[in-house]
Design an enzyme around this catalytic site. Structure first.
Site, PDB file in Angstrom:
ATOM      1  N   GLU A 266     124.273 -58.602 -14.359  1.00  0.00           N
ATOM      2  CA  GLU A 266     123.880 -59.995 -14.139  1.00  0.00           C
ATOM      3  C   GLU A 266     123.963 -60.361 -12.664  1.00  0.00           C
ATOM      4  O   GLU A 266     123.037 -60.942 -12.089  1.00  0.00           O
ATOM      5  CB  GLU A 266     124.787 -60.914 -14.954  1.00  0.00           C
ATOM      6  N   ASP A 270     120.731 -61.246 -10.271  1.00  0.00           N
ATOM      7  CA  ASP A 270     120.599 -62.570  -9.669  1.00  0.00           C
ATOM      8  C   ASP A 270     120.428 -62.480  -8.156  1.00  0.00           C
ATOM      9  O   ASP A 270     119.549 -63.123  -7.574  1.00  0.00           O
ATOM     10  CB  ASP A 270     121.836 -63.414  -9.996  1.00  0.00           C
ATOM     11  N   SER A 463     117.733 -64.607 -17.450  1.00  0.00           N
ATOM     12  CA  SER A 463     118.595 -64.484 -16.276  1.00  0.00           C
ATOM     13  C   SER A 463     117.796 -64.155 -15.025  1.00  0.00           C
ATOM     14  O   SER A 463     118.213 -64.470 -13.924  1.00  0.00           O
ATOM     15  CB  SER A 463     119.621 -63.368 -16.476  1.00  0.00           C
TER      16      SER A 463
END
Length: 561
Positions: A266, A270, A463
């Protein structure tokens, strides 16, 4: 004075329930043990603010400078004194430096025994296969004199609150322009494709000469970490310099990279997506514990950060509304309102489990359901160069690879700017806010080639869409010379239709795509070259001039851009 009179009698007052503090039972099988009474913990108490934000502030129409915000919307001094007196009587100690300027969060430290007495609750340790959590069940109670002075108490319970909304591609991937890919034993019937973030930006017509220079993108993370060496290696393959990344510790959480199958996926997704599409922007990553307290404190820290000053904040974590207490949702939404008043945009992933959001019936994911954030849904994208050949709703549930979240909030009412969007009726009369607002490539089968802990992977999920839109907003801010801030009113306006590619094919379970806004892909994916000028048009208001140069003393009384 009333406050002095009550300073020594909180223990004798009748007690009231703190509205919205009801915490559900811990339903997983677990072994229960008492928490050692002398153990020290820290809680976050949201104190009543001086005055509520006006609608024009919450909608970003009348922005406030940080000084103006603090003067009018910091903690109510009488409420703060009363809470400090309450804390002292129960043996709790205010944490030095809290509330931080602009914030209404007072942190209190004390023993488990004193916390239980102060907040009328019982704390126990419950251990399941995964870990041991400190649990409270039921409601928090307060002395009656604190009615209306405290809006939330978070941190007594530390069970995990949210999930990261990323999915690793479970197939044989052929990254475009990158040799190699990532495969697992669960191989799909056909080869997938993947893109670098730069290629996705090209498909969405990001301006080639814009970099987001002068902007800071804040990223909220509730676990995982990054390694600088990975970032250097990854951006070298893109032909870009490694971004300037700053890690900010919140509530003791830190940048803690471990293995490629952890929340590192994650964090790296990002950073790599946001920084690749806005290569001139700085990145500030706020690491906080994965609890409702950590979520609020992390967001609050980012919003009021006068060192890094993010103009846009990306959040890729969340959970179905039913999994939150009302006090936590109210506190987080209030923080998002503060961001809007300060001209800060917030982009949030809408979830990866279709219209059910992993629950029973239809559910939407929070905080994407807050009406004060830009909720980001997902698509399956195919194309080459700057030409999109197909873009449909992401729904790979048949192969157990997720689908975009979307639907209607049961907590937040229909916002004024969605009034003409034909949002379906909520199942709860209190709700009505439609999710998502916008969309972008999210299907792991057409995912993003990224580097995580030394491995090249293809990752998708909504995400990826939150940092993509955060990068887009940073680029727009640079191009326009002003912050987009809270942008829903301008993107939902009829004239903004040309800034979106309308997705009209596919479904996420209960909801289908169609012309205009829908509960799968919102308004659509960005046609960035057209959208950026439209974002500039919405940043002015009748109360302040739009001056390109900040200057003289004359203008200091008016909100700055």
């Amino acid at each position: 004075m009333p406050i002095k009179k009550s300073a020594a009698n909180f223990t004798t007052q009748s007690r009231i329930v703190l509205p919205g503090s009801q915490k559900p039972s811990f339903i997983q099988p677990a072994v229960e043990k008492p928490v050692p009474p002398a153990r020290q913990i820290t809680v976050s108490v949201v104190v009543k603010c001086k005055t509520p934000l006006k609608a024009a502030n919450r909608l970003g129409k009348e922005r406030l400078t940080r000084v103006q915000f603090r003067q009018s919307h910091g903690p109510d001094p009488n409420a703060l004194k009363l809470v400090r007196a309450f804390a002292k009587e129960y043996g709790l100690t205010p944490v030095a430096g809290t509330p931080i300027p602009g914030s209404c969060i007072l942190k209190l430290t004390g023993t488990i025994a004193n916390m239980q007495r102060a907040f009328g609750t019982t704390l126990v340790h419950k251990t399941n296969e995964a870990a041991t959590y400190r649990i409270r069940e039921g409601s928090i109670t307060l002395p009656s004199e604190l009615s209306g002075k405290i809006e939330a108490v978070l941190g007594l319970d530390n069970r995990p609150q949210a999930q990261p909304h990323f999915r690793i591609a479970h197939g044989s991937s052929t990254p475009l322009g990158q040799g190699g890919g990532f495969a697992t034993p669960q191989v799909r019937a056909q080869a997938d494709i993947s893109y670098t973030p730069v290629q996705v930006a090209q498909l969405y017509q990001f301006p080639a000469n814009a970099s987001g220079a002068g902007q800071t993108i804040g990223i909220l993370e509730l676990g995982g970490g990054y390694r600088a060496a990975d970032l250097t290696a990854y951006f070298k393959t893109l032909g870009q310099p490694a971004p300037n990344v700053t890690a900010v510790s919140v509530d003791g959480a830190k940048n803690s990279p471990s293995t490629a199958d952890s929340a590192d996926g994650e964090v790296m997704l990002d950073i790599e997506v946001a920084a690749a599409v806005a290569p001139g922007a700085n990145i500030a990553v706020y690491f906080a514990p994965n609890t409702d307290q950590g979520f609020l404190d992390g967001l609050d820290t980012a919003i009021h950060d006068t060192t890094n000053k993010p103009s846009v904040i990306s959040i890729s974590w969340g959970s179905a509304e039913a999994n939150w207490t009302q006090q936590a949702m109210t506190a987080l939404d209030s923080a998002c309102q503060s961001a809007a008043a300060l001209g800060i945009s917030i982009t949030v992933a809408a979830g990866d489990n279709g219209s059910s959001d992993g629950g029973t019936g239809n559910n939407v994911d929070f905080p994407s359901s807050s009406p004060h954030v830009l909720a980001c849904g997902g698509t399956t994208l195919t194309g080459s160069g700057s030409t999109i050949s197909s873009e449909v709703v992401w729904n790979e549930q048949a192969s157990n690879e997720g689908a975009t979240g979307g639907g209607v909030s049961n907590v937040f009412p229909l916002p004024s700017w969605q009034a003409n969007s034909n949002v379906p009726a909520p199942s709860n009369s209190a709700g009505g806010r439609g999710v998502p607002d916008v969309c972008g490539d999210a299907d792991p089968a057409t995912g993003y080639t990224v580097r995580v802990d030394g491995q090249t992977m293809v990752i998708g999920g909504t995400s990826a869409v939150a940092p993509l839109w955060a990068g887009l907003i940073a680029v727009a801010n640079q191009q326009n010379g002003k912050a987009a801030g809270f942008l829903q009113p301008q993107i939902y306006a009829a004239k903004a239709k040309s800034g979106f590619r309308d997705i009209t094919s596919g479904n996420n379970g209960s909801f289908s795509a169609g012309p205009g806004w829908d509960a799968c892909t919102g308004l659509g994916s960005p046609i960035t070259s057209t959208l950026i000028p439209l974002l500039a048009a919405g940043t002015t208001s009748g109360k302040k001039p739009s001056k390109p140069k900040p200057t003289k003393k004359k203008s200091t009384k008016k909100p700055k851009r």
